[in-house]
Write a protein that holds these residues in place. Structure first.
Motif, PDB file in Angstrom:
ATOM      1  N   HIS A  30      18.332   0.349   4.692  1.00 29.41           N
ATOM      2  CA  HIS A  30      18.632   0.569   6.099  1.00 29.41           C
ATOM      3  C   HIS A  30      18.417   2.032   6.423  1.00 29.41           C
ATOM      4  O   HIS A  30      18.707   2.913   5.627  1.00 29.41           O
ATOM      5  CB  HIS A  30      20.092   0.211   6.396  1.00 29.41           C
ATOM      6  CG  HIS A  30      20.355  -1.258   6.332  1.00 29.41           C
ATOM      7  ND1 HIS A  30      19.811  -2.145   7.211  1.00 29.41           N
ATOM      8  CD2 HIS A  30      21.108  -1.994   5.487  1.00 29.41           C
ATOM      9  CE1 HIS A  30      20.206  -3.357   6.916  1.00 29.41           C
ATOM     10  NE2 HIS A  30      20.998  -3.295   5.863  1.00 29.41           N
ATOM     11  N   LYS A  31      17.931   2.274   7.601  1.00 26.82           N
ATOM     12  CA  LYS A  31      17.774   3.656   8.043  1.00 26.82           C
ATOM     13  C   LYS A  31      19.129   4.224   8.452  1.00 26.82           C
ATOM     14  O   LYS A  31      19.362   5.398   8.367  1.00 26.82           O
ATOM     15  CB  LYS A  31      16.826   3.727   9.236  1.00 26.82           C
ATOM     16  CG  LYS A  31      15.391   3.452   8.894  1.00 26.82           C
ATOM     17  CD  LYS A  31      14.536   3.592  10.130  1.00 26.82           C
ATOM     18  CE  LYS A  31      13.071   3.336   9.823  1.00 26.82           C
ATOM     19  NZ  LYS A  31      12.248   3.451  11.024  1.00 26.82           N
ATOM     20  N   ARG A  32      20.012   3.350   8.917  1.00 23.71           N
ATOM     21  CA  ARG A  32      21.269   3.808   9.499  1.00 23.71           C
ATOM     22  C   ARG A  32      22.371   3.914   8.448  1.00 23.71           C
ATOM     23  O   ARG A  32      23.338   3.167   8.481  1.00 23.71           O
ATOM     24  CB  ARG A  32      21.721   2.851  10.590  1.00 23.71           C
ATOM     25  CG  ARG A  32      20.819   2.869  11.792  1.00 23.71           C
ATOM     26  CD  ARG A  32      21.248   1.844  12.796  1.00 23.71           C
ATOM     27  NE  ARG A  32      20.750   0.535  12.370  1.00 23.71           N
ATOM     28  CZ  ARG A  32      21.481  -0.564  12.372  1.00 23.71           C
ATOM     29  NH1 ARG A  32      22.714  -0.557  12.750  1.00 23.71           N
ATOM     30  NH2 ARG A  32      20.967  -1.696  11.970  1.00 23.71           N
ATOM     31  N   THR A  33      22.266   4.839   7.548  1.00 24.56           N
ATOM     32  CA  THR A  33      23.338   5.009   6.577  1.00 24.56           C
ATOM     33  C   THR A  33      24.522   5.721   7.203  1.00 24.56           C
ATOM     34  O   THR A  33      25.632   5.632   6.705  1.00 24.56           O
ATOM     35  CB  THR A  33      22.858   5.811   5.350  1.00 24.56           C
ATOM     36  OG1 THR A  33      22.319   7.043   5.804  1.00 24.56           O
ATOM     37  CG2 THR A  33      21.820   5.042   4.560  1.00 24.56           C
ATOM     38  N   SER A  34      24.303   6.415   8.321  1.00 24.51           N
ATOM     39  CA  SER A  34      25.398   7.123   8.970  1.00 24.51           C
ATOM     40  C   SER A  34      26.388   6.166   9.619  1.00 24.51           C
ATOM     41  O   SER A  34      27.507   6.546   9.944  1.00 24.51           O
ATOM     42  CB  SER A  34      24.855   8.090  10.018  1.00 24.51           C
ATOM     43  OG  SER A  34      24.195   7.370  11.028  1.00 24.51           O
ATOM     44  N   SER A  35      25.970   4.902   9.837  1.00 23.28           N
ATOM     45  CA  SER A  35      26.880   3.951  10.475  1.00 23.28           C
ATOM     46  C   SER A  35      27.947   3.458   9.508  1.00 23.28           C
ATOM     47  O   SER A  35      28.888   2.801   9.913  1.00 23.28           O
ATOM     48  CB  SER A  35      26.105   2.764  11.044  1.00 23.28           C
ATOM     49  OG  SER A  35      25.518   2.027  10.008  1.00 23.28           O
ATOM     50  N   LYS A  36      27.802   3.772   8.241  1.00 23.93           N
ATOM     51  CA  LYS A  36      28.807   3.367   7.259  1.00 23.93           C
ATOM     52  C   LYS A  36      29.722   4.549   6.987  1.00 23.93           C
ATOM     53  O   LYS A  36      29.391   5.436   6.231  1.00 23.93           O
ATOM     54  CB  LYS A  36      28.131   2.908   5.967  1.00 23.93           C
ATOM     55  CG  LYS A  36      27.340   1.637   6.139  1.00 23.93           C
ATOM     56  CD  LYS A  36      26.826   1.142   4.826  1.00 23.93           C
ATOM     57  CE  LYS A  36      26.080  -0.162   5.021  1.00 23.93           C
ATOM     58  NZ  LYS A  36      25.666  -0.749   3.775  1.00 23.93           N
ATOM     59  N   THR A  37      30.859   4.532   7.634  1.00 24.20           N
ATOM     60  CA  THR A  37      31.826   5.602   7.458  1.00 24.20           C
ATOM     61  C   THR A  37      32.895   5.128   6.480  1.00 24.20           C
ATOM     62  O   THR A  37      33.396   4.015   6.604  1.00 24.20           O
ATOM     63  CB  THR A  37      32.470   5.967   8.815  1.00 24.20           C
ATOM     64  OG1 THR A  37      31.421   6.234   9.751  1.00 24.20           O
ATOM     65  CG2 THR A  37      33.351   7.178   8.688  1.00 24.20           C
ATOM     66  N   ASP A  38      33.238   5.980   5.535  1.00 23.24           N
ATOM     67  CA  ASP A  38      34.251   5.613   4.556  1.00 23.24           C
ATOM     68  C   ASP A  38      35.595   5.404   5.236  1.00 23.24           C
ATOM     69  O   ASP A  38      35.992   6.181   6.091  1.00 23.24           O
ATOM     70  CB  ASP A  38      34.388   6.717   3.489  1.00 23.24           C
ATOM     71  CG  ASP A  38      33.152   6.799   2.595  1.00 23.24           C
ATOM     72  OD1 ASP A  38      32.438   5.787   2.497  1.00 23.24           O
ATOM     73  OD2 ASP A  38      32.921   7.874   2.015  1.00 23.24           O
ATOM     74  N   GLY A  39      36.287   4.346   4.832  1.00 26.00           N
ATOM     75  CA  GLY A  39      37.627   4.100   5.352  1.00 26.00           C
ATOM     76  C   GLY A  39      37.660   3.335   6.657  1.00 26.00           C
ATOM     77  O   GLY A  39      38.729   3.004   7.146  1.00 26.00           O
ATOM     78  N   VAL A  40      36.511   3.037   7.254  1.00 27.86           N
ATOM     79  CA  VAL A  40      36.472   2.265   8.491  1.00 27.86           C
ATOM     80  C   VAL A  40      36.114   0.821   8.132  1.00 27.86           C
ATOM     81  O   VAL A  40      35.131   0.573   7.454  1.00 27.86           O
ATOM     82  CB  VAL A  40      35.457   2.849   9.496  1.00 27.86           C
ATOM     83  CG1 VAL A  40      35.401   2.012  10.756  1.00 27.86           C
ATOM     84  CG2 VAL A  40      35.823   4.279   9.828  1.00 27.86           C
TER      85      VAL A  40
END
Length: 174
Positions: A30-40
């Protein structure tokens, strides 16, 4: 110079010249690795693992009118707080008369995100069109539905909070 010449290039260094018959399996990333925030969390995962939600008491102290912008809330620090603990990516907000809105934020739904979602539904309503125009708070009822919050409304704004430090100083000076 009887030595055999070899092709040297930074682009092909270390690669064999003959083509390989085997194809390496393509890895889909996936290009969107920033959409995976730890703890959310995803709200469905919390339901599966039976992790209970906690709501901040500050939502009951806002005194916010549903058809005004969330930026009109006096204490802006409350808007930055997560709506539920543990933080979730999205949550449904259910009104007693049947209206349902969804608050979303991939980094965790904040109180401001919830107020924005509510405001979007009520911004065109006049004051006299609403029986209960003020937010009283949110309730989470796991027996009814694990994945949504019930929105409570009231007729009157919350009573004025404690006077701020500036107004205390003015009273002391007088």
């Amino acid at each position: 110079m009887s030595a055999e010449l070899t092709k040297v290039d930074s682009a092909v260094a270390g690669l064999s010249i003959s083509p390989k018959d085997e194809k390496a399996p393509d890895k889909k990333t996936h290009k969107r690795t920033s959409s995976k925030t730890d703890g959310v969390w995803n709200i469905k995962d919390l339901e599966e693992q039976k992790i209970e939600l906690e709501l901040p008491i500050e939502t009951q102290r806002l005194g916010w009118k549903l058809n005004t912008s969330p930026t009109s809330v006096e204490d802006k620090d409350y808007l930055k707080l997560f709506l539920v603990t543990p933080p979730v990516k999205k949550i449904d907000l259910h009104f007693p008369l049947g209206l349902e809105v969804t608050a979303r934020n991939l980094k965790g739904v904040t109180i401001k995100d919830a107020l924005d979602a509510i405001y979007k539904q009520f911004k065109k309503k006049a004051d006299d069109e609403m029986d209960k125009p003020y937010l009283a708070g949110f309730e989470w009822d796991k027996e009814e539905c694990w994945t949504r919050l019930i929105v409570h409304q009231k007729k009157e704004a919350a009573p004025a909070q404690q006077p701020s430090k500036k107004s205390k100083k003015k009273k002391e000076d007088a």
